[in-house]
Structures are given as C-alpha cells and as structure tokens.
Motif scaffolding. Structure first.
Motif, PDB file in Angstrom:
ATOM      1  N   UNK A  89      -8.626   5.415   9.527  1.00  0.00           N
ATOM      2  CA  UNK A  89      -9.872   4.649   9.550  1.00  0.00           C
ATOM      3  C   UNK A  89      -9.858   3.669  10.716  1.00  0.00           C
ATOM      4  N   UNK A  90      -8.705   3.022  10.914  1.00  0.00           N
ATOM      5  CA  UNK A  90      -8.590   2.034  11.978  1.00  0.00           C
ATOM      6  C   UNK A  90      -8.810   2.660  13.343  1.00  0.00           C
ATOM      7  N   UNK A  91      -8.342   3.881  13.500  1.00  0.00           N
ATOM      8  CA  UNK A  91      -8.456   4.536  14.801  1.00  0.00           C
ATOM      9  C   UNK A  91      -9.877   5.013  15.054  1.00  0.00           C
TER      10      UNK A  91
ATOM     11  N   UNK B 289      -6.757   6.491  23.113  1.00  0.00           N
ATOM     12  CA  UNK B 289      -8.093   7.021  22.834  1.00  0.00           C
ATOM     13  C   UNK B 289      -8.325   8.331  23.588  1.00  0.00           C
TER      14      UNK B 289
ATOM     15  N   UNK C 168      -1.918   4.007   3.125  1.00  0.00           N
ATOM     16  CA  UNK C 168      -1.585   3.434   4.429  1.00  0.00           C
ATOM     17  C   UNK C 168      -2.103   4.327   5.547  1.00  0.00           C
TER      18      UNK C 168
ATOM     19  N   UNK D 151      -3.074   1.392  23.802  1.00  0.00           N
ATOM     20  CA  UNK D 151      -4.145   1.692  22.838  1.00  0.00           C
ATOM     21  C   UNK D 151      -5.314   2.375  23.563  1.00  0.00           C
TER      22      UNK D 151
ATOM     23  N   UNK E 187       0.139   5.847  17.382  1.00  0.00           N
ATOM     24  CA  UNK E 187       0.503   4.493  17.777  1.00  0.00           C
ATOM     25  C   UNK E 187       0.866   4.398  19.242  1.00  0.00           C
TER      26      UNK E 187
ATOM     27  N   UNK F 222     -13.587  -4.891   9.308  1.00  0.00           N
ATOM     28  CA  UNK F 222     -13.950  -4.570   7.920  1.00  0.00           C
ATOM     29  C   UNK F 222     -12.850  -3.816   7.176  1.00  0.00           C
ATOM     30  N   UNK F 223     -11.746  -3.537   7.851  1.00  0.00           N
ATOM     31  CA  UNK F 223     -10.585  -2.982   7.151  1.00  0.00           C
ATOM     32  C   UNK F 223      -9.903  -4.133   6.421  1.00  0.00           C
ATOM     33  N   UNK F 224      -9.456  -3.908   5.172  1.00  0.00           N
ATOM     34  CA  UNK F 224      -8.800  -4.993   4.440  1.00  0.00           C
ATOM     35  C   UNK F 224      -7.711  -5.646   5.280  1.00  0.00           C
TER      36      UNK F 224
ATOM     37  N   UNK G  53       0.820  -1.204   0.000  1.00  0.00           N
ATOM     38  CA  UNK G  53       0.000   0.000   0.000  1.00  0.00           C
ATOM     39  C   UNK G  53       0.857   1.258   0.000  1.00  0.00           C
TER      40      UNK G  53
ATOM     41  N   UNK H 169      -5.872   4.552   5.923  1.00  0.00           N
ATOM     42  CA  UNK H 169      -6.459   3.397   6.596  1.00  0.00           C
ATOM     43  C   UNK H 169      -6.098   3.342   8.071  1.00  0.00           C
ATOM     44  N   UNK H 170      -4.939   3.893   8.431  1.00  0.00           N
ATOM     45  CA  UNK H 170      -4.628   3.999   9.856  1.00  0.00           C
ATOM     46  C   UNK H 170      -5.679   4.866  10.534  1.00  0.00           C
TER      47      UNK H 170
ATOM     48  N   UNK I  77      -3.896  -4.662   5.732  1.00  0.00           N
ATOM     49  CA  UNK I  77      -3.401  -3.449   6.374  1.00  0.00           C
ATOM     50  C   UNK I  77      -2.852  -3.742   7.759  1.00  0.00           C
ATOM     51  N   UNK I  78      -1.638  -3.224   8.041  1.00  0.00           N
ATOM     52  CA  UNK I  78      -0.951  -3.630   9.263  1.00  0.00           C
ATOM     53  C   UNK I  78      -1.534  -3.015  10.520  1.00  0.00           C
ATOM     54  N   UNK I  79      -1.608  -3.840  11.544  1.00  0.00           N
ATOM     55  CA  UNK I  79      -2.005  -3.365  12.867  1.00  0.00           C
ATOM     56  C   UNK I  79      -0.794  -3.199  13.757  1.00  0.00           C
TER      57      UNK I  79
ATOM     58  N   UNK J 100      -2.178  -0.735  16.652  1.00  0.00           N
ATOM     59  CA  UNK J 100      -3.504  -0.137  16.698  1.00  0.00           C
ATOM     60  C   UNK J 100      -4.564  -1.200  16.458  1.00  0.00           C
ATOM     61  N   UNK J 101      -5.720  -1.041  17.069  1.00  0.00           N
ATOM     62  CA  UNK J 101      -6.811  -1.969  16.786  1.00  0.00           C
ATOM     63  C   UNK J 101      -7.358  -1.693  15.387  1.00  0.00           C
ATOM     64  N   UNK J 102      -7.449  -2.699  14.601  1.00  0.00           N
ATOM     65  CA  UNK J 102      -7.951  -2.533  13.234  1.00  0.00           C
ATOM     66  C   UNK J 102      -9.303  -3.238  13.140  1.00  0.00           C
ATOM     67  N   UNK J 103     -10.356  -2.507  12.802  1.00  0.00           N
ATOM     68  CA  UNK J 103     -11.678  -3.142  12.691  1.00  0.00           C
ATOM     69  C   UNK J 103     -11.671  -4.268  11.666  1.00  0.00           C
TER      70      UNK J 103
END
Lengths: 176, 246
Positions: A24-26, A107, A18, A103, A57, B53-55, A13, A21-22, B58-60, B48-51
């Motif tokens: 998005x992940x958060x 938050x 990248x 983590x 992170x 539904x994330x591909x 990616x 999506x990070x 993608x690295x956590x 990081x926590x990755x939901x």
C-alpha cells in the motif's frame, strides 16, 4: 497479544499485514483490509509481485552506507591533509540523499549502483560512480551553508547542478 | 515440571510510541541511527515513503544487523528495536538483550527530540518440551480439570492480563502485564516447545499525559526487566526458588 487489536497490548503487525501495508505504501492504492494474524486461519495469499514490491526497499544501498559509516568512525582529529571524518551535516545529508534517491529509482525499478565514497579535507562527502562510458559525482560540502551538487559526464555531455534526490536518481541512470 | 531456568530468550522487542512525530522523515531516521550504530546495523536496509493515511505504526524504515539478530523498524508513530535469537546457540539474558536495544531508543529520542507517550517490552521465551499441552495443563489446572475437559488436549494455552503499579524508584505510573503460555514450535526448529510471551507496557489511555525522555525510558526498561524476570519465576518456579523464599 490477542489477534484483535487491544490497546492494552503492544501489538506487532503480522507478516501478511505488514507486507500488505508495504505494498500500500509503495503504490498508494487502498488495500481491501488487513489480514488477521491468527494461525488457525488461512493467511491471505501474498502474490510474488506483491512480495517483490514489499521486499524491494533500498537494500542495495547498504554497501555505500557502510563506506560512509566507516569514514564516520575515523578519529575526529585532522592529519596533514585535513579532516579524517565527515562532518555530521555532510554525513546526514549524504545518507538522506542516497536513501531518497534510492526510493526515486525504485519507482522505475532501478537500484542505486555501487559507488566509491571519500571525503575532502574539510569533511565534505564525495560519492563517485565511475564507469567506462559515464561517471556521476555527488559532492556534499562540509558546511550546510553550501549547496550539494551532482556532476555527470557521458561522452561529450557533462554538467553540474544542485542536487535533489530526483536529480541524483535521474543521472544515475547513466551508470550501468 | 518445567522451570524458568529451562527457558531461553527467543526475542526481545522494545517499543516507544511517538504519536506526534509529524516531522518523521525516513532518510533522516536512517542517518540518525547509522551515524551512531552503523557498524551494528550493517545488514539489509529498507526505506519507503509511507503515505500519511497509512496507520502511523507501520514502519517506513527497517535496518538490520548483518547476522539478522537485531533490527530497528521505525514509522511515524512507533519505533522498535528488536533482538532475535538466530539459532539455538544464540543465548542471551534479558538484561543483555536490553543493553543492546535500549541505547538505540534513547539515542533516537535524544537526536530527534520526539515526544514519547508510551513504552512497551515484548519478550518471548521458549523451552523444548515433548508434550507442551500436557505440561501446561498439569501446571495450571487442578486434577479435576486435567481429567475433564483437558484430558486429550492437542494444544493448550493460558493468557493472563494484569494492570498494576510497580514499586520501583522513578516509576509513578501503572503498567499492563500480559503473560501468554502456549504450545508451539518456532522456525526453523520443528521440535515442540512451550512458548511464553510477556508483554509489559504503559497504559495507552495515559499516553497523552506521559512524556518519557531518554532517562525515563532507561528507568522503564530496567523496571520491566526485573518485573518480567520475577513473573516468569512465578509461572514456572524451581525448587530452589521455594527454598530461598522460605
């Protein structure tokens, strides 16, 4: 290798993708889409806020984890005081708790403060955050059969409880 | 003419694909890696926590060495171990870089018992060159094409894909082989250069059939190490190569 996804390639990616999506992940808010990693196109602007989230992170954990690794690298033998290195279970649980607590703390835009790592004679791990106004002690026993716990002390207030990442992150708010 | 001997390794990315790793937990991955390679990956850490539904690729988890030359990044569906040159003085052979990366992959697979259906290696090599477009055109185009249409090209690249079955003990599957020769520059250097990216990977369509354990992973990377070295010599041969072939 091409900008579009081709299943015959091992595609990495792009940086913008990248970081998008990070974020998005958060935040768990669906993103509008991925940025193309094509140098001939203008990449999507990554806002400073987004970059900060993407980069946050748990970087601050490295010093504590390094102390744990240092202990893990001690010889397996025992001396007159007992084990020199933590058990694998204690090591893994300690790292897991620290990472998950980081983590949780993240938050609330907090970091895990620097602490001091030691082991007991059986190979359990003890991590202590001691400050003039308060202290927090994480104790992870050598055996998986025994529960890990966290002890906190601030003025007249003190207590011991079984540890969870959320609980550890909560009590570490005492440590300034 | 540029020869393969003038190229240096810029980055080596080793990849395992773990499509069924539903038990992936970032904090456990950190513990697994730092327990064995904690001294090496003592630099920046990201988890990081990755939901769900994330591909999954993608690295956590991202772990880095203190000097930034090595990196592990792991997600549910993919685990990478990467070596990168940190400066012009950082010079390694492909074999040396793989000797750093592959044991990390093998340790991860042994410790987690995760199923691995696909493997990949991406190698990037660079060679300083005053006029990379012209150099590539002269190397890969006939005289007529050099005059027209490639007479004033500012940048130029060739991109070649093959699928084949390598002849190597312990390898009974086909692989993809991509070679991409490009003009460019790599930060923080600004000098122009030729960049060659080689991507060797097992077929995605066969990922459900394959089950690569730690030993098979070792065999794959030994095989692709030899293959990539042989391929770069075909693209940028030296006089000595021809002499020895004769």
């Amino acid at each position: 290798m091409p900008a579009t996804i081709d299943e015959r390639t091992v595609r990495q990616p792009g940086k913008a993708e990248f970081q998008a999506w990070w974020r998005y992940a958060i935040t768990a808010i669906p993103d509008s889409g991925m940025a193309e990693d094509d140098p001939r196109a203008t990449p999507d602007e990554i806002s400073p806020e987004r970059r900060q989230l993407a980069d946050a992170g748990v970087l601050h954990l490295s010093p504590i984890v390094s102390q744990l690794v240092e202990l893990w690298n001690e010889p397996e033998e025992e001396d007159e005081y007992g084990r020199l290195r933590p058990t694998q279970g204690a090591f893994d649980r300690s790292v897991g708790l620290l990472v998950d607590a980081a983590i949780e703390a993240h938050y609330e835009q907090r970091a895990i403060p620097s602490g001091c790592v030691s082991i007991d004679s059986e190979g359990g791990v003890r991590i202590e955050w001691v400050r003039p106004a308060a202290s927090v002690h994480l104790v992870v026993p050598a055996s998986k059969d025994n529960e890990a716990y966290v002890y906190h002390e601030a003025g007249d207030d003190y207590a011991t409880e079984d540890v969870t990442p959320e609980g550890l992150a909560y009590w570490l708010r005492l440590i300034k | 003419m540029v020869t393969w001997k003038e190229f240096t390794i810029h980055s080596v990315q080793t990849v395992i694909f773990t499509p069924d790793h539903s038990a992936f937990v970032g904090s456990r991955v950190v513990a697994t890696i730092v327990r064995q390679f904690g001294d090496r990956f003592s630099g920046d850490m990201q988890v990081l926590p990755v939901p769900q539904d994330v591909p999954s690729e993608f690295p956590a988890v991202v772990l880095k060495s203190g000097d930034g030359s090595q990196e592990v990044n792991a997600g549910r569906g993919r685990f990478n171990c990467v070596w990168k040159a940190t400066g012009p003085e950082a010079s390694v052979t492909l074999r040396e870089a793989l000797d750093q990366c592959v044991p990390v992959l093998q340790h991860y697979v042994r410790e987690t018992n995760v199923g691995v259906g696909r493997l990949g290696l991406v190698v990037q090599r660079v060679c300083p060159n005053d006029n990379p477009a012209l150099t590539l055109i002269r190397r890969f185009c006939n005289e007529e094409s050099q005059k027209e249409p490639f007479d004033r090209s500012s940048t130029f690249e060739i991109h070649n894909h093959k699928e084949y079955a390598p002849v190597y003990e312990g390898v009974d599957y086909r692989i993809n082989s991509w070679v991409r020769c490009q003009c460019g520059s790599i930060e923080p250097e600004t000098a122009s250069l030729i960049r060659v990216t080689q991507d060797m990977n097992t077929l995605a369509a066969k990922s459900q059939e394959h089950q690569f354990d730690a030993d098979k992973i070792g065999v794959f990377f030994s095989m692709v190490c030899e293959e990539t070295e042989a391929i770069i010599k075909k693209y940028f041969p030296s006089e000595n190569d021809h002499a020895s072939n004769d």
